[in-house]
Design a protein around this motif. Structure first.
Motif, mmCIF file in Angstrom:
data_model
loop_
_atom_site.group_PDB
_atom_site.id
_atom_site.type_symbol
_atom_site.label_atom_id
_atom_site.label_comp_id
_atom_site.label_asym_id
_atom_site.label_seq_id
_atom_site.Cartn_x
_atom_site.Cartn_y
_atom_site.Cartn_z
ATOM 1 N N ALA A 89 1.634 99.176 41.900
ATOM 2 C CA ALA A 89 1.580 99.373 40.451
ATOM 3 C C ALA A 89 2.515 100.504 40.032
ATOM 4 C CB ALA A 89 0.143 99.680 40.014
ATOM 5 N N ILE A 90 2.495 101.605 40.759
ATOM 6 C CA ILE A 90 3.352 102.736 40.428
ATOM 7 C C ILE A 90 4.820 102.369 40.624
ATOM 8 C CG2 ILE A 90 3.996 105.104 41.079
ATOM 9 C CD1 ILE A 90 1.364 104.805 39.433
ATOM 10 N N LYS A 91 5.126 101.621 41.655
ATOM 11 C CA LYS A 91 6.514 101.173 41.870
ATOM 12 C C LYS A 91 6.989 100.343 40.679
ATOM 13 C CE LYS A 91 9.540 98.652 44.935
ATOM 14 N NZ LYS A 91 9.684 97.405 45.596
ATOM 15 N N PHE A 92 6.135 99.457 40.186
ATOM 16 C CA PHE A 92 6.489 98.640 39.029
ATOM 17 C C PHE A 92 6.718 99.523 37.802
ATOM 18 C CE2 PHE A 92 5.236 96.381 35.171
ATOM 19 C CZ PHE A 92 6.122 95.308 35.206
ATOM 20 N N LEU A 93 5.825 100.493 37.576
ATOM 21 C CA LEU A 93 5.966 101.378 36.423
ATOM 22 C C LEU A 93 7.255 102.187 36.498
ATOM 23 C CD1 LEU A 93 2.307 102.685 36.074
ATOM 24 C CD2 LEU A 93 3.432 100.895 34.734
ATOM 25 N N GLY A 99 14.395 100.924 33.674
ATOM 26 C CA GLY A 99 15.068 99.799 33.035
ATOM 27 C C GLY A 99 15.328 98.622 33.959
ATOM 28 N N LYS A 100 14.749 98.618 35.146
ATOM 29 C CA LYS A 100 14.951 97.523 36.101
ATOM 30 C C LYS A 100 14.074 96.314 35.792
ATOM 31 C CE LYS A 100 16.329 100.600 39.835
ATOM 32 N NZ LYS A 100 15.969 101.143 41.143
ATOM 33 N N HIS A 101 12.992 96.531 35.045
ATOM 34 C CA HIS A 101 12.097 95.447 34.620
ATOM 35 C C HIS A 101 11.907 95.549 33.118
ATOM 36 C CE1 HIS A 101 10.818 93.933 38.509
ATOM 37 N NE2 HIS A 101 10.553 95.167 38.906
ATOM 38 N N SER A 102 11.665 94.418 32.504
ATOM 39 C CA SER A 102 11.384 94.370 31.078
ATOM 40 C C SER A 102 9.906 94.077 30.881
ATOM 41 C CB SER A 102 12.209 93.256 30.434
ATOM 42 O OG SER A 102 11.747 93.000 29.131
ATOM 43 N N LEU A 103 9.367 94.591 29.793
ATOM 44 C CA LEU A 103 7.990 94.256 29.454
ATOM 45 C C LEU A 103 7.948 93.117 28.449
ATOM 46 C CD1 LEU A 103 6.332 97.770 29.142
ATOM 47 C CD2 LEU A 103 6.236 96.170 31.054
#
Length: 146
Positions: A89-93, A99-103
């Motif tokens: 979860a922390i890695k995703f956050l 900016g590597k993932h979009s919400l």
């Protein structure tokens, strides 16, 4: 939390008295608020908070972070699975904050509230058309004597 984790686990994690058979919602809410605050720390520079319509993945991540911290109160051998989910979860956050993932949020929701620094403004008269980039504001000539 009740939709994601077994009731017996939530009862055990939120009560010190083993005879109590209900979830201590006040105790659980504290951990959920802490998890939400932890998540906000990653998002505050990229998104307007609070998110008006947060993606469901954030609800799951919030629950997993809260569960990790609840499990941290138990003996160390009970912590392994919660720790693995917490680290993911922390890695995703972190990746969202980088900016590597979009919400999948609208552009309006992505503007941070109370930004400490205003956005940079480039004026046309300071634009170096030969290279297609803004001219430097500070150089040896303009800083001479400092």
């Amino acid at each position: 939390m009740s939709a994601r984790f077994a009731n017996r686990d939530l009862v055990q994690l939120t009560n010190e008295d083993p005879s109590i058979l209900t979830i201590n919602t006040a105790f659980l809410t504290t951990f959920l608020n802490d998890a939400s605050d932890e998540m906000d720390a990653y998002f505050e520079t990229r998104f307007a908070l609070p998110l008006l319509d947060p993606p469901m993945i954030l609800t799951r991540i919030c629950c997993e972070i809260a569960m990790y911290h609840l499990n941290a109160l138990r003996p160390i051998h009970d912590l392994a699975d919660a720790k693995d989910k917490y680290e993911k979860a922390i890695k995703f956050l972190v990746e969202v904050s980088e900016g590597k993932h979009s919400l999948g949020l609208t552009a309006i929701a992505q503007v941070p509230v109370d930004s400490a620094t205003p956005p940079a403004v480039v004026f046309e008269q300071n634009f170096d058309s030969a290279f297609g980039v803004p001219q430097r504001v500070f150089n040896r000539r303009t800083l001479k004597g400092f």
